[in-house]
Each structure stands twice: as C-alpha cells, then as structure tokens.
Design a protein around this motif. Sequence first.
Motif, PDB file in Angstrom:
ATOM      1  N   GLN A 154      23.145 -16.029  72.054  1.00 59.66           N
ATOM      2  CA  GLN A 154      24.524 -15.535  71.963  1.00 59.66           C
ATOM      3  C   GLN A 154      25.342 -16.292  70.920  1.00 59.66           C
ATOM      4  OE1 GLN A 154      26.020 -15.676  75.979  1.00 59.66           O
ATOM      5  NE2 GLN A 154      25.521 -13.541  76.391  1.00 59.66           N
ATOM      6  N   ASN A 155      24.906 -17.503  70.598  1.00 63.69           N
ATOM      7  CA  ASN A 155      25.599 -18.278  69.569  1.00 63.69           C
ATOM      8  C   ASN A 155      25.510 -17.612  68.200  1.00 63.69           C
ATOM      9  OD1 ASN A 155      26.304 -21.111  70.842  1.00 63.69           O
ATOM     10  ND2 ASN A 155      24.273 -20.572  71.605  1.00 63.69           N
ATOM     11  N   PHE A 156      24.515 -16.748  68.014  1.00 67.48           N
ATOM     12  CA  PHE A 156      24.233 -16.221  66.680  1.00 67.48           C
ATOM     13  C   PHE A 156      24.384 -14.706  66.580  1.00 67.48           C
ATOM     14  CE2 PHE A 156      21.314 -19.808  67.659  1.00 67.48           C
ATOM     15  CZ  PHE A 156      21.954 -20.766  66.901  1.00 67.48           C
ATOM     16  N   ILE A 157      24.812 -14.039  67.654  1.00 66.09           N
ATOM     17  CA  ILE A 157      24.990 -12.585  67.623  1.00 66.09           C
ATOM     18  C   ILE A 157      26.482 -12.286  67.553  1.00 66.09           C
ATOM     19  CG2 ILE A 157      24.595 -10.428  68.864  1.00 66.09           C
ATOM     20  CD1 ILE A 157      22.142 -11.698  70.119  1.00 66.09           C
ATOM     21  N   ASN A 158      26.927 -11.892  66.387  1.00 64.48           N
ATOM     22  CA  ASN A 158      28.367 -11.683  66.156  1.00 64.48           C
ATOM     23  C   ASN A 158      28.709 -10.269  65.698  1.00 64.48           C
ATOM     24  OD1 ASN A 158      28.955 -14.534  66.585  1.00 64.48           O
ATOM     25  ND2 ASN A 158      27.945 -14.863  64.615  1.00 64.48           N
ATOM     26  N   LYS A 159      27.705  -9.395  65.592  1.00 68.86           N
ATOM     27  CA  LYS A 159      27.940  -8.078  65.007  1.00 68.86           C
ATOM     28  C   LYS A 159      28.980  -7.275  65.782  1.00 68.86           C
ATOM     29  CE  LYS A 159      25.489  -3.987  63.276  1.00 68.86           C
ATOM     30  NZ  LYS A 159      26.484  -3.038  63.803  1.00 68.86           N
ATOM     31  N   ASP A 160      28.916  -7.309  67.124  1.00 69.12           N
ATOM     32  CA  ASP A 160      29.872  -6.526  67.912  1.00 69.12           C
ATOM     33  C   ASP A 160      31.297  -7.025  67.699  1.00 69.12           C
ATOM     34  OD1 ASP A 160      29.242  -8.897  69.116  1.00 69.12           O
ATOM     35  OD2 ASP A 160      29.362  -8.135  71.170  1.00 69.12           O
ATOM     36  N   LEU A 161      31.471  -8.350  67.581  1.00 70.03           N
ATOM     37  CA  LEU A 161      32.807  -8.899  67.323  1.00 70.03           C
ATOM     38  C   LEU A 161      33.287  -8.542  65.934  1.00 70.03           C
ATOM     39  CD1 LEU A 161      32.370 -12.482  68.855  1.00 70.03           C
ATOM     40  CD2 LEU A 161      33.368 -10.461  69.946  1.00 70.03           C
ATOM     41  N   ASP A 162      32.368  -8.629  64.961  1.00 73.02           N
ATOM     42  CA  ASP A 162      32.732  -8.283  63.581  1.00 73.02           C
ATOM     43  C   ASP A 162      33.123  -6.824  63.467  1.00 73.02           C
ATOM     44  OD1 ASP A 162      32.080 -10.872  63.023  1.00 73.02           O
ATOM     45  OD2 ASP A 162      30.123 -10.405  62.136  1.00 73.02           O
ATOM     46  N   ASP A 163      32.373  -5.944  64.132  1.00 71.09           N
ATOM     47  CA  ASP A 163      32.679  -4.507  64.098  1.00 71.09           C
ATOM     48  C   ASP A 163      34.017  -4.221  64.744  1.00 71.09           C
ATOM     49  OD1 ASP A 163      30.300  -4.058  62.816  1.00 71.09           O
ATOM     50  OD2 ASP A 163      29.233  -3.330  64.589  1.00 71.09           O
ATOM     51  N   ALA A 164      34.327  -4.957  65.836  1.00 70.14           N
ATOM     52  CA  ALA A 164      35.595  -4.749  66.521  1.00 70.14           C
ATOM     53  C   ALA A 164      36.764  -5.133  65.603  1.00 70.14           C
ATOM     54  CB  ALA A 164      35.627  -5.586  67.797  1.00 70.14           C
ATOM     55  N   LEU A 165      36.627  -6.260  64.899  1.00 75.92           N
ATOM     56  CA  LEU A 165      37.686  -6.676  63.975  1.00 75.92           C
ATOM     57  C   LEU A 165      37.833  -5.681  62.835  1.00 75.92           C
ATOM     58  CD1 LEU A 165      37.115 -10.529  63.748  1.00 75.92           C
ATOM     59  CD2 LEU A 165      39.054  -9.376  64.786  1.00 75.92           C
ATOM     60  N   ASP A 166      36.700  -5.228  62.296  1.00 78.77           N
ATOM     61  CA  ASP A 166      36.736  -4.270  61.190  1.00 78.77           C
ATOM     62  C   ASP A 166      37.395  -2.958  61.587  1.00 78.77           C
ATOM     63  OD1 ASP A 166      35.508  -6.037  59.502  1.00 78.77           O
ATOM     64  OD2 ASP A 166      33.487  -5.236  59.783  1.00 78.77           O
ATOM     65  N   SER A 167      37.157  -2.551  62.829  1.00 82.49           N
ATOM     66  CA  SER A 167      37.723  -1.276  63.282  1.00 82.49           C
ATOM     67  C   SER A 167      39.238  -1.308  63.343  1.00 82.49           C
ATOM     68  CB  SER A 167      37.156  -0.915  64.662  1.00 82.49           C
ATOM     69  OG  SER A 167      37.617  -1.820  65.648  1.00 82.49           O
ATOM     70  N   VAL A 168      39.805  -2.509  63.505  1.00 77.53           N
ATOM     71  CA  VAL A 168      41.270  -2.627  63.567  1.00 77.53           C
ATOM     72  C   VAL A 168      41.841  -3.029  62.207  1.00 77.53           C
ATOM     73  CG1 VAL A 168      43.197  -3.880  64.625  1.00 77.53           C
ATOM     74  CG2 VAL A 168      41.216  -3.226  66.015  1.00 77.53           C
ATOM     75  N   ILE A 169      41.323  -4.123  61.666  1.00 78.02           N
ATOM     76  CA  ILE A 169      41.869  -4.637  60.416  1.00 78.02           C
ATOM     77  C   ILE A 169      41.562  -3.686  59.264  1.00 78.02           C
ATOM     78  CG2 ILE A 169      41.831  -6.591  58.813  1.00 78.02           C
ATOM     79  CD1 ILE A 169      41.047  -8.354  61.200  1.00 78.02           C
ATOM     80  N   GLY A 170      40.420  -2.978  59.377  1.00 76.85           N
ATOM     81  CA  GLY A 170      40.054  -2.039  58.326  1.00 76.85           C
ATOM     82  C   GLY A 170      41.038  -0.886  58.170  1.00 76.85           C
ATOM     83  N   LEU A 171      41.835  -0.639  59.209  1.00 73.90           N
ATOM     84  CA  LEU A 171      42.821   0.433  59.117  1.00 73.90           C
ATOM     85  C   LEU A 171      43.954   0.053  58.174  1.00 73.90           C
ATOM     86  CD1 LEU A 171      43.047   1.460  62.883  1.00 73.90           C
ATOM     87  CD2 LEU A 171      41.845   2.636  61.057  1.00 73.90           C
TER      88      LEU A 171
END
Length: 407
Positions: free
Chosen positions: A390-407
């Motif tokens: 879990q220390n190295f799996i960040n894709k779901d967090l990155d996607d969540a940020l992108d979905s908001v900040i990307g707007l």
Amino acid sequence: MATIQATLRRKKNNAGLYPISIRITKNRKSTYMYTGQYVDEKFWDTIKNKVKKNHPNANRLNNLISAKLAEINKSLLDIESDIKPITRIEEIRKTIKNKDKNHSFYSFAEAYFEELEKNKKYSRINCERPLLNRIKGYPRAKTLTFQEITPLFLRGFISHLRSSKASVGERSIVNTLIFIRTLHNRASQQGLVSKDSYPFGNHDGKIKIRIPKSIKIGLTSEEIKTLEELDLSDNPKQHHTRNVFLFSFYLAGMRVSDVVQMKWENVQGERIYYTMNKNQKNISLKIHDKLRKILEEYLPIKSSQSDYIFPELREANDNAKDILRVSKTANKRLNRYLAQIADKAEITKKITMHVSRHSFGNISGDRIPLQVLQKLYNHSDIKTTIDYQQNFINKDLDDALDSVIGL
C-alpha cells in the motif's frame, strides 16, 4: 559466600509431583526457596540440575529456574556486601524471601539474553540489547522491578525518551515498549508477576502501543535505469556497491544480510536457492540476464562452491556471531558508497541497501498480483504484503486528484 543450586526436593505433593526449588548453602547448612512449580521425577536432570527437554514445558520451566537463580544470586550479593553481612542461613532465607517479593526486571532480562545466546539468536540480541541499555539510562530506572513498571512509570519514561536530551524517534520508543511488554509477558507466564499488574492494554489508563507507519520511498524504473547506466569505471568500490544493490533489486529486494551471505552453492543452473535469515524460509528465484552479468564479474575470484559470491564476509570467522558483526559493518560501508553514487546519478532520494526492496515494491505497484508478491517477499501472511505494498500504490489517489484539479 553462600552457594545456590536448582534442585528437586523429595517432598511430593498429592499429585505425585516434586517441587522445583533453589537450595542455598552456607557454612554447610542449607535452606530452600521454592519456585512454585512441580514436575515428575523422571523429567528432572540430576546432572544439569534442570528440567529435561522431553518435558512439554521444559523451556518455560528452565527459564523460570534461570530467573530465580539470577534473582537469588543478586540478593546474596547484596547481603554479602552489607557492612554487617548476615551469616545465619535462616536469616539469609528470610531476607531473600522479603527481597523476592519484587522481581528484578534487569535480572530477568539478563536471563532472557542468556537464553537467546544459547539459541544463537545473535541478531535479536544485537537489536534488543540497546533497548535494555536505553531503559537503564532513565534516571528513575536505576534499579527496576516488574512491580514498578506501571502505566505512570511508562508515561514518564516515554516523555523522557521524547525529550530533547534523549532525542529518540517514535519507532525506537515503540520498539523499547514492545521489549518491555515481551519480558513482562514472559515473567507473567512463569508466575513471577501478577497479570493484574500488566501495564499494557486499551483500557483503564493502561499503555496502548501504537506502531507508527513509516514512509517507504523507493526508486522509480527511470532511476534504476540511471543507476544501471552510470559510469563508475573510475571507482571500483562504487562499482562493486552498485552491483550489490542491483543484485538485491533483481531478486525482489533481497535483504542485505542475505545478499552478503550468498554463496556460489546457492546458484543452481538458472535459479538461486537460499534460506532467508529473517524467517528461515526457503525461496527459489530466477536468475535474470542482468543478474547473470553481475555474477560473471565475480567468477574469476571463485575458488570453490562454498565461497561467498561477494567479498564482504570472506574475512569473517565461521560462526554466526562474527558473520552478523561483519554483515552490519558491510551494510554501513555499502550505504556510505550508495550515498556517493546517488550524488553522481543526481538522484535526490536517500539510497540505502534496504531501498532496493522499496524500489522493487514501488515499481511493481499494483501490476503484480498480491499472492505472487507474497511469495516473492516470503511473507507468512498476505496482510503483511498488503500493508507493505500500500505504500507504493497511488494510482487511485492520483486519479481522484486529477478528476477534480483537471477540471
């Protein structure tokens, strides 16, 4: 000076068992201190004055005997060092009995380390001996009994360790508390302390040990490639260090203690077979082409199958204690050269030998099934693998940020 010896008294109880006791002898007169434990006569070794190995609780009973001997011996030394030492055996027994109401934490700890020494658990001794020294450094613990280890005492001890003067990290504090808890549990199992005095728990103001989550940072695949391609031809020591680091990385982040202890006999065809030092589990891993090239560099200095692949341990004595000592020294030296290599490679992350393990976890991410990673890491429980990865799996967090900040 009085002498002491563990013995089986010839006064059996209603169950036909005999009491284990400590005989104290002075001026040819003897008295006995009872341990509260009974065994069948057939389980008592009259030569070694201990419980035989075939008794189902032999280890625990012998640990109890060792602790009792250490405790009584300490009391005898105190008595002998008095200005007016007691000479009558009856008074000696009475004095020791009063002293024995509070069992020394330090005497018990020494008996515990003696057991580890006998079982050749040198790595554990090496890790836990500094924890005992840390406890002894606490001003309120110059002498310490189990009865004195209360939640109030432990809170004061924790505050002391966190102070600017002691400057001990949170993980080190937790390790020290776990050490105290381990000895307290052992003493309780042996009937030396009451379970009611147990200072740890989740209620009634007791001390709850919370293991802090450490931040694990591994190298990326691009950074590993940079290390692989870095020109270190002008520095043989750095070149060798990189080989050791990559050797570890190519074998799923093999621990440095296993790397430096690797022998040519572990190399069988296209695979490496070895037993992990940490958990004594066997594992077999494929030799990748990149790993093969590293092995080929060290073939010219190979004289036999029993040779170490890498030179770190070639001067160590052939015993576990010296191998551990030299391994620790080698790890420090390798880490020093890795810091130099990181500077050359312009990698800002701190690189140590253990980072090879984090790097493998970071690059594998969620691409490798957890069950496969569990086998590669040789974890007993898949929960350990899940927590580690879990220390190295960040894709779901990155996607969540992108979905908001990307707007």
